[in-house]
Design a protein around this motif. Structure first.
Motif, PDB file in Angstrom:
ATOM      1  N   ASP A   1       8.701  18.174  -2.596  1.00 14.38           N
ATOM      2  CA  ASP A   1       8.380  17.606  -4.142  1.00 14.38           C
ATOM      3  C   ASP A   1       6.841  17.216  -4.972  1.00 14.38           C
ATOM      4  OD1 ASP A   1      11.018  18.909  -4.849  1.00 14.38           O
ATOM      5  OD2 ASP A   1      12.268  16.652  -5.117  1.00 14.38           O
ATOM      6  N   ASN A   2       5.769  16.791  -3.629  1.00 10.74           N
ATOM      7  CA  ASN A   2       4.501  16.245  -4.218  1.00 10.74           C
ATOM      8  C   ASN A   2       3.999  15.018  -5.066  1.00 10.74           C
ATOM      9  OD1 ASN A   2       2.168  16.853  -3.576  1.00 10.74           O
ATOM     10  ND2 ASN A   2       2.376  18.982  -3.104  1.00 10.74           N
ATOM     11  N   ASP A   3       5.642  14.095  -5.144  1.00 15.13           N
ATOM     12  CA  ASP A   3       5.226  13.324  -6.055  1.00 15.13           C
ATOM     13  C   ASP A   3       5.438  12.026  -5.172  1.00 15.13           C
ATOM     14  OD1 ASP A   3       5.740  12.283  -8.608  1.00 15.13           O
ATOM     15  OD2 ASP A   3       6.963  11.278  -7.301  1.00 15.13           O
ATOM     16  N   VAL A   4       4.088  10.666  -5.409  1.00 18.15           N
ATOM     17  CA  VAL A   4       4.019   9.583  -4.590  1.00 18.15           C
ATOM     18  C   VAL A   4       4.591   8.331  -4.796  1.00 18.15           C
ATOM     19  CG1 VAL A   4       2.279   7.805  -4.684  1.00 18.15           C
ATOM     20  CG2 VAL A   4       1.915   9.862  -4.973  1.00 18.15           C
ATOM     21  N   ASP A   5       5.524   8.541  -6.089  1.00 20.50           N
ATOM     22  CA  ASP A   5       6.151   7.924  -6.923  1.00 20.50           C
ATOM     23  C   ASP A   5       8.181   8.058  -6.101  1.00 20.50           C
ATOM     24  OD1 ASP A   5       5.295   6.219  -8.420  1.00 20.50           O
ATOM     25  OD2 ASP A   5       5.923   7.630  -9.853  1.00 20.50           O
ATOM     26  N   THR A   6       8.172   9.026  -6.020  1.00 25.19           N
ATOM     27  CA  THR A   6       8.891   9.787  -4.473  1.00 25.19           C
ATOM     28  C   THR A   6       8.856   9.294  -2.851  1.00 25.19           C
ATOM     29  OG1 THR A   6       9.879  11.399  -6.166  1.00 25.19           O
ATOM     30  CG2 THR A   6      10.614  11.524  -3.687  1.00 25.19           C
ATOM     31  N   LEU A   7       7.716   9.424  -3.105  1.00 27.88           N
ATOM     32  CA  LEU A   7       7.062   9.318  -1.417  1.00 27.88           C
ATOM     33  C   LEU A   7       7.435   7.472  -1.473  1.00 27.88           C
ATOM     34  CD1 LEU A   7       4.262  10.973  -0.734  1.00 27.88           C
ATOM     35  CD2 LEU A   7       6.560  11.374   0.153  1.00 27.88           C
ATOM     36  N   LEU A   8       7.026   6.796  -2.228  1.00 26.67           N
ATOM     37  CA  LEU A   8       6.916   5.195  -2.434  1.00 26.67           C
ATOM     38  C   LEU A   8       8.704   4.709  -2.344  1.00 26.67           C
ATOM     39  CD1 LEU A   8       4.133   3.848  -4.925  1.00 26.67           C
ATOM     40  CD2 LEU A   8       4.632   3.551  -2.082  1.00 26.67           C
ATOM     41  N   ASP A   9       8.881   5.084  -3.168  1.00 26.84           N
ATOM     42  CA  ASP A   9      10.752   4.241  -2.332  1.00 26.84           C
ATOM     43  C   ASP A   9      11.353   5.431  -1.348  1.00 26.84           C
ATOM     44  OD1 ASP A   9      10.842   4.333  -5.511  1.00 26.84           O
ATOM     45  OD2 ASP A   9      11.455   6.266  -6.396  1.00 26.84           O
ATOM     46  N   LEU A  10      11.139   6.373  -0.615  1.00 28.97           N
ATOM     47  CA  LEU A  10      11.402   6.879   0.680  1.00 28.97           C
ATOM     48  C   LEU A  10      11.216   5.768   1.592  1.00 28.97           C
ATOM     49  CD1 LEU A  10      11.320  10.751   0.924  1.00 28.97           C
ATOM     50  CD2 LEU A  10      13.166   9.432   1.255  1.00 28.97           C
ATOM     51  N   ILE A  11       9.535   5.319   1.704  1.00 28.01           N
ATOM     52  CA  ILE A  11       9.808   3.907   2.576  1.00 28.01           C
ATOM     53  C   ILE A  11       9.717   2.896   2.699  1.00 28.01           C
ATOM     54  CG2 ILE A  11       7.151   2.969   2.816  1.00 28.01           C
ATOM     55  CD1 ILE A  11       5.954   5.280   1.967  1.00 28.01           C
ATOM     56  N   ARG A  12      10.699   2.536   0.830  1.00 26.32           N
ATOM     57  CA  ARG A  12      11.065   1.425   0.657  1.00 26.32           C
ATOM     58  C   ARG A  12      12.268   0.978   0.791  1.00 26.32           C
ATOM     59  NH1 ARG A  12       9.238   1.909  -5.510  1.00 26.32           N
ATOM     60  NH2 ARG A  12       6.913   1.199  -4.933  1.00 26.32           N
ATOM     61  N   GLN A  13      13.106   2.189   1.358  1.00 24.58           N
ATOM     62  CA  GLN A  13      14.020   2.421   1.932  1.00 24.58           C
ATOM     63  C   GLN A  13      14.384   2.300   3.816  1.00 24.58           C
ATOM     64  OE1 GLN A  13      16.227   6.102   0.387  1.00 24.58           O
ATOM     65  NE2 GLN A  13      15.232   5.466  -2.098  1.00 24.58           N
ATOM     66  N   THR A  14      13.209   2.470   3.784  1.00 25.23           N
ATOM     67  CA  THR A  14      13.062   1.669   5.916  1.00 25.23           C
ATOM     68  C   THR A  14      13.585   0.976   5.678  1.00 25.23           C
ATOM     69  OG1 THR A  14      10.855   4.005   5.694  1.00 25.23           O
ATOM     70  CG2 THR A  14      11.625   2.116   7.615  1.00 25.23           C
TER      71      THR A  14
ATOM     72  N   TRP B   1       8.506  -3.093   4.526  1.00 27.21           N
ATOM     73  CA  TRP B   1       9.004  -1.724   4.307  1.00 27.21           C
ATOM     74  C   TRP B   1       8.809  -1.945   1.627  1.00 27.21           C
ATOM     75  CZ3 TRP B   1       5.982   1.405   6.542  1.00 27.21           C
ATOM     76  CH2 TRP B   1       6.262   1.369   7.850  1.00 27.21           C
ATOM     77  N   ALA B   2      10.139  -2.470   2.023  1.00 28.14           N
ATOM     78  CA  ALA B   2      10.884  -3.081   1.212  1.00 28.14           C
ATOM     79  C   ALA B   2       9.732  -3.275  -0.460  1.00 28.14           C
ATOM     80  CB  ALA B   2      12.256  -4.039   0.729  1.00 28.14           C
ATOM     81  N   GLU B   3       8.547  -4.146   0.057  1.00 31.68           N
ATOM     82  CA  GLU B   3       7.306  -4.138  -1.068  1.00 31.68           C
ATOM     83  C   GLU B   3       6.336  -3.963  -0.840  1.00 31.68           C
ATOM     84  OE1 GLU B   3       8.178  -6.954  -2.766  1.00 31.68           O
ATOM     85  OE2 GLU B   3       9.786  -6.742  -1.793  1.00 31.68           O
ATOM     86  N   THR B   4       6.578  -2.363  -0.165  1.00 32.03           N
ATOM     87  CA  THR B   4       5.763  -1.044  -0.749  1.00 32.03           C
ATOM     88  C   THR B   4       5.145  -0.551  -2.024  1.00 32.03           C
ATOM     89  OG1 THR B   4       6.730  -0.415   1.946  1.00 32.03           O
ATOM     90  CG2 THR B   4       4.994   0.935   0.504  1.00 32.03           C
ATOM     91  N   TRP B   5       4.084  -1.303  -2.274  1.00 33.95           N
ATOM     92  CA  TRP B   5       3.795  -0.879  -3.768  1.00 33.95           C
ATOM     93  C   TRP B   5       2.141  -0.594  -3.216  1.00 33.95           C
ATOM     94  CZ3 TRP B   5       7.373  -0.833  -6.966  1.00 33.95           C
ATOM     95  CH2 TRP B   5       8.251  -1.171  -7.051  1.00 33.95           C
ATOM     96  N   PRO B   6       1.641  -0.285  -4.878  1.00 35.26           N
ATOM     97  CA  PRO B   6       0.101   0.217  -4.672  1.00 35.26           C
ATOM     98  C   PRO B   6      -0.967  -0.759  -4.451  1.00 35.26           C
ATOM     99  CG  PRO B   6       0.798   1.842  -6.672  1.00 35.26           C
ATOM    100  CD  PRO B   6       1.988   0.405  -5.434  1.00 35.26           C
ATOM    101  N   GLY B   7      -1.500  -0.456  -3.786  1.00 42.96           N
ATOM    102  CA  GLY B   7      -2.438  -2.045  -2.833  1.00 42.96           C
ATOM    103  C   GLY B   7      -1.726  -2.765  -2.176  1.00 42.96           C
ATOM    104  N   ALA B   8      -0.974  -2.575  -1.081  1.00 43.82           N
ATOM    105  CA  ALA B   8       0.376  -3.446  -0.594  1.00 43.82           C
ATOM    106  C   ALA B   8      -0.412  -2.557   1.174  1.00 43.82           C
ATOM    107  CB  ALA B   8       1.826  -3.348  -0.197  1.00 43.82           C
ATOM    108  N   GLY B   9      -1.201  -2.711   1.118  1.00 42.70           N
ATOM    109  CA  GLY B   9      -2.596  -1.845   3.024  1.00 42.70           C
ATOM    110  C   GLY B   9      -3.042  -1.884   2.916  1.00 42.70           C
ATOM    111  N   ARG B  10      -3.918  -1.972   3.872  1.00 43.41           N
ATOM    112  CA  ARG B  10      -5.135  -1.461   4.648  1.00 43.41           C
ATOM    113  C   ARG B  10      -5.106  -0.429   4.777  1.00 43.41           C
ATOM    114  NH1 ARG B  10      -3.030  -5.727   5.844  1.00 43.41           N
ATOM    115  NH2 ARG B  10      -3.207  -6.654   8.217  1.00 43.41           N
ATOM    116  N   THR B  11      -5.942   0.594   5.377  1.00 42.17           N
ATOM    117  CA  THR B  11      -6.476   1.764   5.958  1.00 42.17           C
ATOM    118  C   THR B  11      -6.758   1.312   7.471  1.00 42.17           C
ATOM    119  OG1 THR B  11      -6.198   3.105   4.467  1.00 42.17           O
ATOM    120  CG2 THR B  11      -6.875   4.245   6.595  1.00 42.17           C
TER     121      THR B  11
END
Length: 156
Positions: free
Chosen positions: A79-92, A137-147
């Motif tokens: 579906d190409n939606d960033v919010d959906t991707l973040l939700d999936l990551i948070r469920q890890t 994973w549950a705390e994955t939000w914008p700005g939560a990491g670094r490349t």
């Protein structure tokens, strides 16, 4: 510290009459997927879990990587939606140290930018970004990491 690998699918064919989800990889796409898998193994990046779009080209990209990890095919990635991707990551689950996402642009390029605050100007087919997350994973939000690494196929 969790590690997220964001991998855009490899180069796919554009065949008239073929539905978008059914598009297969080109020869270049298959070569690039193998090269991406080689790079991941050489850098010791072996996912504990894979979340993959249900599209044919993402499945073929994942197969070409030659990695051995449990896979969940997630229709929401297509579906190409960033919010959906973040939700999936948070469920890890917390037992997963390295998660691989295989999917599509523009959401994958945007996800890299959102999570780390930086991204390359383009995110071509078979590009991948490795992102170290500060918390679980549950705390994955914008700005939560670094490349920590970027890889794209070499073009002749």
């Amino acid at each position: 510290m969790p590690t997220l690998i964001v991998l855009r699918h490899a180069k796919a064919e554009h065949t008239l009459g073929r539905a978008d989800p059914d598009r297969s990889l080109t020869g270049r796409g298959r070569r690039d997927a193998r090269a991406a898998g080689d790079w991941l193994r050489a850098d010791g990046l072996r996912p504990d879990q894979v979340l993959c779009s249900t599209a044919q080209r993402t499945r073929e990209t994942l197969e070409g990587l030659g990695l051995d990890a449990p896979v969940s095919y997630e229709p929401g990635i297509y579906d190409n939606d960033v919010d959906t991707l973040l939700d999936l990551i948070r469920q890890t689950g917390d037992d997963v140290r390295t998660l691989l996402l295989v999917g599509h642009n523009p959401s994958f390029h945007q996800l890299v930018l959102d999570l780390s605050g930086t991204a390359p100007d383009t995110f071509p087919t078979c590009a991948l970004a490795v992102i170290e997350l500060d918390d679980g994973w549950a705390e994955t939000w914008p700005g939560a990491g670094r490349t920590t690494a970027l890889w794209t196929p070499v073009r002749a």
